[in-house]
Structure formats: C-alpha cells, structure tokens
Design a protein around this motif. Structure first.
Motif, short mmCIF file in Angstrom:
data_model
loop_
_atom_site.label_atom_id
_atom_site.label_comp_id
_atom_site.label_asym_id
_atom_site.label_seq_id
_atom_site.Cartn_x
_atom_site.Cartn_y
_atom_site.Cartn_z
N ALA A 1 0.42 21.99 -10.15
CA ALA A 1 0.13 21.38 -11.45
C ALA A 1 -0.46 22.36 -12.45
O ALA A 1 -1.61 22.22 -12.87
N VAL B 1 3.04 17.46 -12.25
CA VAL B 1 3.42 18.28 -13.39
C VAL B 1 3.54 17.44 -14.66
O VAL B 1 3.03 17.83 -15.72
N ALA C 1 6.67 24.21 -16.91
CA ALA C 1 5.77 24.08 -15.76
C ALA C 1 6.58 24.01 -14.47
O ALA C 1 6.21 24.61 -13.46
N TRP D 1 6.48 26.56 -11.49
CA TRP D 1 6.30 26.13 -10.10
C TRP D 1 7.35 26.81 -9.22
O TRP D 1 7.05 27.32 -8.15
#
Lengths: 169, 169
Positions: free
Chosen positions: A165, B45, B129, B133
């Motif tokens: 996150a 996320v 994001a 990741w």
DNA sequence: CATATCTCAGGACAACTGATATCC
DNA sequence: CGGATATCAGTTGTCCTGAGATAT
C-alpha cells in the motif's frame, strides 16, 4: 535493450487487451483480469449449488479446520473480514441449518464451528465442481507443473507483501 | 506412475497449505488463494488513494475507453454487474464529481462517460501504485517472462470457459 | 488488570430485480 | 414493431464500526 523490449512487446499484448487503451500490459493487468474471470467462475459454480461465493469460502474453511472445528476469529482473519461481520454471517449460516456452534470446553471463550452433514455435502459438491472445472481445462502434466510453479511464485510474492500500500504523492 | 506422483507431491504442498486439511493442493486451491490475496492488495492500494476497489474498476474502464467514452452497459458487462446497479454506481460517482455523463449525439440512447480531471489523476495514482507494487516484486526478466506466459495460458483457459458451471447431481 | 474471543446494536451502502421511457 | 440503452422504484442483504460480555 531494444531486443528485450521487442521480445517483451511480443508477449505482452494479449488479444483481450486489444480494445483497451493501455500503454502496456504488465503483470497487474493480467492479475486484474484473472481476478475478475476467476471470481466469475467461483460465482457460477457456487450459485449452481445454491450458496453464495462468500459463504462458500466460510463453509470451506470450516470444513478444512479439522477436528478442532473452526473459530470465527481465525476465519475472519483469513478472509480479511471483521469479527463482528463474521458473527452475522455465522448467524445466517446457523439459521439456515448449515453450521453449528459448539462451545469449546477447553477454552470457553472459543467456539467450535462445524458443518451440518447436508452442508458438508454441498461444499463437497462445490469443490467437486471446481475440480471438475480444473479437469475440464485438460492440462498436460508439464503444463500443470508450470502453472503450479507460477502460481506458487506469485503466492510467495503476495504473501511476503504484508507491508504494501504505497501512498500516493 | 509412482515417479510422477512423487514429483507432483513434492511441488503440490506449498507451505501455506500446511494448516489446511486438504487431500491435495491443485490449481483451484492456488487460484482461490491468489484471488483472496490479490483482492486484498487491490483493496489496500485503492483505499490509500481514497476509492473503493469496485469503483476503481469502473473508473479504470472509463479511462481506458478512449475518445468515444465508456458506456454503462458495456462496463456492466465487463464487470459482470447489472445495468441497473451500474446506474446507481454511476449516480454515486457523478455525485462525487468524479464522472460526467454526456449524451452521444450519434446514438441518443447512448451515454458517454468521462472522468473529471481530478479523478483521472486518482486512477492514475492507483495505477501507478499498482505498477510500483509490481516493480517492488523485483522480478527478473526471465521470471517475468514466465509469469506472463503462465498468466496468459490461464487467461485463455478462463476466457474459453463461458460454458462452465456444471450442475450438481 | 490486560488480553483474547465472541456477540450485539445500529447503520451504511452496494447491488439486484422488474418495470418504464426513449431511441434505433 | 422488436431490440437496445439507460434509468427509476423498491428492496435485499452483506458487511462494518464501536461498544459490551465473558473467559484466560
């Protein structure tokens, strides 16, 4: 580098991405699509047996909890839900006669969850349906082996993730 | 045959399955777990950017619909939802000022959905994001290539499935 | 007392179904 | 008219949060 890019481009534009306006198709795009499609399979299979997919996951976990029975908190953790919500789900499942709650004599805070015979059958049917679905894929030994390896790689990566996150700028 | 079984058993008992009472760990078990774990990543996320994961999928599809804009029905189909439900979702998204509905002059039954600039930013942040990741997984070229290939294999199998949902006895 | 496990009360809200209006 | 597209009305149901009860 040009070589690498070319090779990657060749493999990184699956057919289903054609109508999407994406700059590139990487792992996330594939996982997203996999998520959607497999979710649908799960929906269909469970609906055919007459349970919701969320309920199936709960029932399945109870069934696999062994002789000790399942505990609400543990199941909530695995499925990423609140314990309060899990109580409601269990109320529902118990009300339908699918699950029993027995007090655990050894730790009287705990409750042991068990499936009623009828629902054990139902979850078995769902699982058999899923296995049948898997068998229908008609995977060869080698292909299966490679899929397993990939899935395990991914699962390890995801399991190590716990701290993700990333925050947006 | 004994040899094959032994080899398969070696690879088919990942660590996470230890505490589960499963006769065997096949593709479905892995896909189920993948489904759960990736769903959680997605939740985290999107939550970090301040959208729900279901909404992100809608917004993302609108964004990728190109110049024509997205249509409610098409998006509902892709996500496996009802059009009525999609109207409600869009009402909500529009109410928050994230999406606009423009009538399509060429076919006045249709509606063109577009993201407001602010939300285009947000979905970009989510996507970044997710890419971050992915980058954090630190996959090597070879590994990536293999994951892509396997994911594509699975996706093809799933996409061909359309006729599944075997009925219980 | 501090912690763990489960439950309860109240609320939020997403999604569905079925019927309806508009347009091709 | 038959089909597609989107919406509306009414409802259902799942899950959450936060507080509380009981046990260790």
């Amino acid at each position: 580098v040009a070589n690498r890019r070319a090779r990657e481009d060749a493999v990184s534009r699956p057919e289903w991405a054609a109508e999407m306006h994406l700059e590139s198709v990487g792992l996330v795009a594939r996982l997203l699509r996999l998520h959607l499609l497999f979710g649908r399979v799960l929906d269909e299979v469970t609906a055919a047996v007459g349970i919701g997919d969320a309920d199936y996951l709960v029932l399945g976990l109870i069934e696999r909890s062994g002789d000790q029975g399942g505990s609400p908190t543990r199941i909530a953790e695995i499925l990423g839900r609140s314990t309060g919500g899990m109580t409601l789900t269990l109320d529902r499942l118990e009300g339908m006669g699918w699950v029993t709650r027995e007090p655990d004599p050894r730790d009287r805070r705990r409750i042991a969850l068990r499936l009623t015979p009828a629902r054990a059958d139902a979850t078995t049917r769902v699982r058999n349906a899923l296995y049948a679905w898997e068998a229908d894929l008609r995977l060869g030994d080698r292909e299966k082996e490679r899929l397993f390896a990939m899935a395990d790689t991914l699962l390890e990566l995801l399991a190590d993730d716990r701290s993700s996150a990333p925050a947006p700028p």
